[in-house]
Design a protein around this motif. Structure first.
Motif, PDB file in Angstrom:
ATOM      1  N   GLY A  64     -72.172  -1.550  39.205  1.00  0.00           N
ATOM      2  CA  GLY A  64     -71.587  -1.112  40.472  1.00  0.00           C
ATOM      3  C   GLY A  64     -72.446  -1.487  41.659  1.00  0.00           C
ATOM      4  O   GLY A  64     -72.990  -2.596  41.730  1.00  0.00           O
ATOM      5  N   PRO A  65     -72.595  -0.561  42.618  1.00  0.00           N
ATOM      6  CA  PRO A  65     -73.379  -0.862  43.828  1.00  0.00           C
ATOM      7  C   PRO A  65     -74.833  -1.224  43.530  1.00  0.00           C
ATOM      8  O   PRO A  65     -75.454  -1.974  44.273  1.00  0.00           O
ATOM      9  N   LEU A 119     -71.395  -9.234  44.990  1.00  0.00           N
ATOM     10  CA  LEU A 119     -70.536  -8.355  45.793  1.00  0.00           C
ATOM     11  C   LEU A 119     -69.194  -8.165  45.105  1.00  0.00           C
ATOM     12  O   LEU A 119     -68.707  -7.036  44.950  1.00  0.00           O
ATOM     13  N   TRP A 120     -68.607  -9.256  44.651  1.00  0.00           N
ATOM     14  CA  TRP A 120     -67.320  -9.183  43.965  1.00  0.00           C
ATOM     15  C   TRP A 120     -67.426  -8.356  42.686  1.00  0.00           C
ATOM     16  O   TRP A 120     -66.586  -7.500  42.407  1.00  0.00           O
ATOM     17  N   SER A 122     -69.713  -6.061  41.912  1.00  0.00           N
ATOM     18  CA  SER A 122     -70.015  -4.654  42.170  1.00  0.00           C
ATOM     19  C   SER A 122     -68.785  -3.912  42.680  1.00  0.00           C
ATOM     20  O   SER A 122     -68.571  -2.757  42.337  1.00  0.00           O
ATOM     21  N   ARG A 123     -67.946  -4.574  43.439  1.00  0.00           N
ATOM     22  CA  ARG A 123     -66.696  -3.946  43.905  1.00  0.00           C
ATOM     23  C   ARG A 123     -65.722  -3.766  42.749  1.00  0.00           C
ATOM     24  O   ARG A 123     -65.040  -2.754  42.671  1.00  0.00           O
ATOM     25  N   THR A 126     -66.524  -0.659  40.689  1.00  0.00           N
ATOM     26  CA  THR A 126     -66.402   0.651  41.308  1.00  0.00           C
ATOM     27  C   THR A 126     -64.956   1.132  41.371  1.00  0.00           C
ATOM     28  O   THR A 126     -64.701   2.254  41.738  1.00  0.00           O
ATOM     29  N   LYS A 127     -64.011   0.294  41.016  1.00  0.00           N
ATOM     30  CA  LYS A 127     -62.599   0.674  41.093  1.00  0.00           C
ATOM     31  C   LYS A 127     -62.146   1.331  39.816  1.00  0.00           C
ATOM     32  O   LYS A 127     -62.616   1.172  38.767  1.00  0.00           O
TER      33      LYS A 127
END
Length: 127
Positions: A64-65, A119-120, A122-123, A126-127
């Protein structure tokens, strides 16, 4: 969370990835100066960037982040080394200024691509 152990792993990964990229630039100068090879070298950064993000996440135990933060740490450390070397010892990358410049361009492309992939990823986690 990027605790002390994870930061140590990330810094070690940054040094290892920096050494690998530096060896590539130094030992295969045609890969960044020949028009056909340079296209292949830039294109190859997509799967290599994805792989490096996977390795960073797995070895440092990040998701994740935290994955994006970890890749940013690795990139920041390696970019600072690149900045110092390009300013004071560009011959580490190549015997000519042109070779060092082309190597620097390839490095910037790879850092940007890897950060975008992180970034892709980690996003998506998180969903």
């Amino acid at each position: 969370m990027l605790d002390h152990r994870r930061l140590t792993i990330l810094i070690a990964l940054a040094l290892g990835l920096w050494l690998g990229a530096t060896a590539f630039i130094r030992l295969l100068p045609a890969a960044l100066s020949d028009p056909i090879w340079v296209s292949a070298s830039f294109a190859a950064m997509a799967p290599l960037g994805w792989l490096s993000v996977q390795v960073i996440g797995r070895l440092a135990g990040l998701k994740g982040p935290d994955l994006l933060a970890g890749v940013a740490v690795v990139g920041a450390v390696a970019m600072m080394i690149d900045g110092l070397v390009l300013a004071w010892r560009p011959e580490v990358y190549a015997p000519t200024q042109s070779g060092a410049r082309l190597g620097g361009a390839w490095l910037l492309w790879g850092y940007g691509l890897s950060l975008g992939i992180a970034l892709w990823m980690s996003r998506a986690n998180t969903k």
